[in-house]
Design an enzyme around this catalytic site. Structure first.
Site, PDB file in Angstrom:
ATOM      1  N   HIS A  67     -14.901   5.816  -4.094  1.00  0.00           N
ATOM      2  CA  HIS A  67     -15.261   7.247  -4.178  1.00  0.00           C
ATOM      3  C   HIS A  67     -14.006   8.096  -4.331  1.00  0.00           C
ATOM      4  CE1 HIS A  67     -14.284   6.708   0.010  1.00  0.00           C
ATOM      5  NE2 HIS A  67     -14.265   8.010   0.196  1.00  0.00           N
ATOM      6  N   ARG A  68     -12.853   7.556  -3.922  1.00  0.00           N
ATOM      7  CA  ARG A  68     -11.548   8.148  -4.199  1.00  0.00           C
ATOM      8  C   ARG A  68     -10.703   7.028  -4.783  1.00  0.00           C
ATOM      9  NH1 ARG A  68     -13.570  12.320  -2.847  1.00  0.00           N
ATOM     10  NH2 ARG A  68     -13.168  13.669  -1.056  1.00  0.00           N
ATOM     11  N   LYS A  72      -7.174   1.484  -1.409  1.00  0.00           N
ATOM     12  CA  LYS A  72      -5.915   1.186  -0.734  1.00  0.00           C
ATOM     13  C   LYS A  72      -6.129   0.217   0.411  1.00  0.00           C
ATOM     14  CE  LYS A  72      -1.539   2.373  -0.324  1.00  0.00           C
ATOM     15  NZ  LYS A  72      -1.219   0.942  -0.099  1.00  0.00           N
ATOM     16  N   LYS A  96     -10.892   4.494   7.588  1.00  0.00           N
ATOM     17  CA  LYS A  96      -9.563   4.918   8.036  1.00  0.00           C
ATOM     18  C   LYS A  96      -9.013   6.031   7.134  1.00  0.00           C
ATOM     19  CE  LYS A  96      -7.182   1.179   9.100  1.00  0.00           C
ATOM     20  NZ  LYS A  96      -6.211   0.056   9.130  1.00  0.00           N
ATOM     21  N   ASP A 101      -7.790  11.914   6.200  1.00  0.00           N
ATOM     22  CA  ASP A 101      -7.676  12.700   4.970  1.00  0.00           C
ATOM     23  C   ASP A 101      -6.637  12.150   4.006  1.00  0.00           C
ATOM     24  OD1 ASP A 101      -9.679  14.586   5.543  1.00  0.00           O
ATOM     25  OD2 ASP A 101      -8.322  15.662   6.878  1.00  0.00           O
ATOM     26  N   LYS A 108      -8.799  -4.388   0.595  1.00  0.00           N
ATOM     27  CA  LYS A 108      -7.977  -5.313   1.386  1.00  0.00           C
ATOM     28  C   LYS A 108      -7.871  -6.632   0.651  1.00  0.00           C
ATOM     29  CE  LYS A 108      -6.000  -5.309   5.468  1.00  0.00           C
ATOM     30  NZ  LYS A 108      -5.629  -4.138   6.291  1.00  0.00           N
ATOM     31  N   SER A 365       1.946   5.268   3.675  1.00  0.00           N
ATOM     32  CA  SER A 365       1.792   4.679   2.338  1.00  0.00           C
ATOM     33  C   SER A 365       1.406   5.761   1.333  1.00  0.00           C
ATOM     34  CB  SER A 365       0.684   3.617   2.337  1.00  0.00           C
ATOM     35  OG  SER A 365       1.180   2.379   2.759  1.00  0.00           O
TER      36      SER A 365
HETATM   37  N1  GLU Z   1      -2.191  -2.959   6.220  1.00  0.00           N
HETATM   38  C1  GLU Z   1      -2.190  -1.643   6.756  1.00  0.00           C
HETATM   39  C2  GLU Z   1      -3.540  -1.287   7.366  1.00  0.00           C
HETATM   40  O1  GLU Z   1      -4.324  -2.131   7.657  1.00  0.00           O
HETATM   41  C3  GLU Z   1      -1.661  -0.625   5.769  1.00  0.00           C
HETATM   42  C4  GLU Z   1      -2.514  -0.373   4.586  1.00  0.00           C
HETATM   43  C5  GLU Z   1      -1.843   0.505   3.503  1.00  0.00           C
HETATM   44  O2  GLU Z   1      -0.804   1.083   3.779  1.00  0.00           O
HETATM   45  O3  GLU Z   1      -2.391   0.548   2.418  1.00  0.00           O
HETATM   46  O4  GLU Z   1      -3.824  -0.155   7.635  1.00  0.00           O
END
Ligand code: GLU
Length: 473
Positions: A67-68, A72, A96, A101, A108, A365
């Site tokens: 959706h965005r 990540k 998360k 935001d 993952k 990140s």
């Molecule tokens: N592996 C980290 C997490 O579980 C960082 C994820 C990221 O920075 O994309 O939140």
């Protein structure tokens, strides 16, 4: 792992916790199912020639939501990785990111490997080959899917991934943003390595700024002098324990590691212990504490704050009833099972959930990704300007008052924010605002009685809004 077979899997556990929040929100079934579904999972198997023999490796990348964009989330290297875990972790990334935001979807990845069994060059070959698979199959690029470090991976692996992408897409001027958590010299950002641990510290600080919340956890006062048991002295646990003890006066009374636990009710010096582990590869024979061989049992030691910062499913229906902490901050992803969560809630133990507590990593990140696509270090344009302005203000005050400002005050006033200052300030602000949003949900909705449900409700409201506003395509 301590989970019993009667408990739901990690992914089911996350879904059950999410269901609890969706139920409170009264979300319609269609939207609820759309949010919970994992959009795509890629499984790859690829051969690499290691020491003259062909080995076939298995890896996954799950995109939970788009959706965005980009989606990540980290890539972990672990001998126990599986698809259920990857999907659970990808969904946690969705919640998360929305919570803090960070305008990304959730993803993952994992590679089924014990990285300690391979040489550096071998790991490079395997990582490049894995990255190649993900890139070729559309699961890695600066605009669609951006990995980061997780358990078993770090800056080094991220640099190899970025370099592999660059060779496959030399025309992409944003190639360096295809992955975050890179070394500083290769497009990384200051403060990323410590970010998740730093975020845990900011969460604890914010919790103790609210006396009613502290009271609800049967405590009072500030962080100073509070006792803390921490499980896992990896990147996240080490930084959280170090900052909390060195900067906030928290007493780390026990550290639980793979080979047992160390206990000292007067406090363990985290930096000394960390250096000991680096030098000896184990917590054994550390002079500053007593060794307890049954490490997992130390989770049950009475303390003010318990920080699980290792693996998932450490507090289960088997040991939850014996936990004696007043506040649990989930620095790891999924350390408490659904059943254990219900037991702990009944016992009145306050839990700050993973989706919020460890969001510091993905937050920084995001700053790194912005730095990469804007092709400029944060603060580069303003720093000297702020410095000049500060010096002018100091001179003006001297002229008006006729008094001389001390050198240290002049230095502080004239300090132009550098990249690390900005990262810390952005992270602190992010964690504080998210805490306040969660807290507001907790206070305004009488059906919500715990931070986890409040966190998921806060996050799901935002994701649902984006589905409802844009519609389903
Ligand atoms: N592996 C980290 C997490 O579980 C960082 C994820 C990221 O920075 O994309 O939140």
């Amino acid at each position: 792992m301590t989970a019993t077979i009667t408990e739901p899997s990690f992914r089911e556990s996350v879904d059950l916790m999410v269901d609890r929040a969706m139920c409170v929100l009264g979300l319609d079934e269609g939207t609820a199912t759309a949010i919970k579904s994992c959009n795509a999972v890629l499984q790859v198997k690829f051969p690499v020639k290691i020491r003259g023999k062909i080995e076939v490796f298995t890896g996954w990348r799950a995109t939970h939501s788009t959706h965005r964009l980009p989606s990540k989330g980290g890539i972990r290297y672990a001998p126990y990785a599986d698809q259920d875990e990857v999907e659970a972790l990808a969904s946690l990334m969705t919640y998360k990111c929305a919570l803090v935001d960070v305008p990304f979807g959730g993803s993952k990845g994992a590679l089924l490997i014990d990285p300690t069994q391979y040489e550096r060059d071998e790991l490079e070959m395997i990582t490049r080959r894995f990255a190649h698979e993900l890139i070729r199959k559309g699961f890695l690029s600066p605009s669609t899917n951006v990995p980061a470090p997780d358990i078993g991976t770090g800056q080094r692996e991220m640099a190899w991934i970025a370099d592999t992408y660059k060779h496959l897409h030399p025309e992409d001027i944003n190639y360096i943003a295809c992955v975050t958590g890179k070394p500083l010299f290769h497009g990384g950002i200051r403060g990323r390595v410590e970010a998740t641990g730093r975020g845990v510290q900011y969460v604890a600080q914010e919790f103790f700024r609210h006396p009613e919340d502290v009271k609800s956890a049967n405590m009072q006062g500030s962080l100073q002098g509070k006792t803390c048991v921490i499980q896992g002295l990896g990147n996240v646990g080490y930084h959280a324990a170090k900052f909390l003890s060195e900067e906030d006066g928290v007493i780390i009374t026990a550290v639980i590691e793979r080979d047992g636990a160390l206990i000292n009710d007067n406090g363990i010096n985290i930096e000394d212990l960390y250096q000991h582990i680096i030098a000896h590869g184990s917590i054994n024979n550390f002079p500053g504490a007593t060794l307890e061989e049954n490490g997992i049992a130390v989770l049950e030691k009475p303390c003010d704050i318990l920080i699980p910062a290792a693996l998932e499913r450490q507090i289960t229906m088997e040991n939850a009833d014996r936990i004696q902490a007043k506040l649990i901050i989930e620095a790891a992803n999924g350390p408490i099972t659904y059943g254990a969560d219900e037991i702990l809630n009944k016992k009145g133990i306050v839990i700050i959930p993973d989706a919020f507590a460890n969001a510091g990593g993905v937050t920084v990140s995001y700053f790194e990704w912005i730095r990469n696509i804007s092709h400029i270090r944060l603060g580069r344009m303003q720093r000297r300007h702020e410095e000049t302005h500060g010096l002018q203000v100091a001179s003006m005050l001297e002229e008006l008052t006729g008094n001389k400002i001390s050198d240290s005050l002049r230095k502080a006033v004239a300090h132009g924010a550098d990249e690390l200052d900005l990262v810390r300030s952005g992270l602190d602000d992010t964690m504080r605002s998210a805490y306040q949003q969660i807290r507001e949900n907790l206070l305004k909705n009488e059906k919500i009685t715990d931070f986890r449900t409040a966190s998921y409700a806060t996050s799901i409201e935002k994701i649902a809004r984006s589905y409802i506003d844009v519609g389903i395509y």
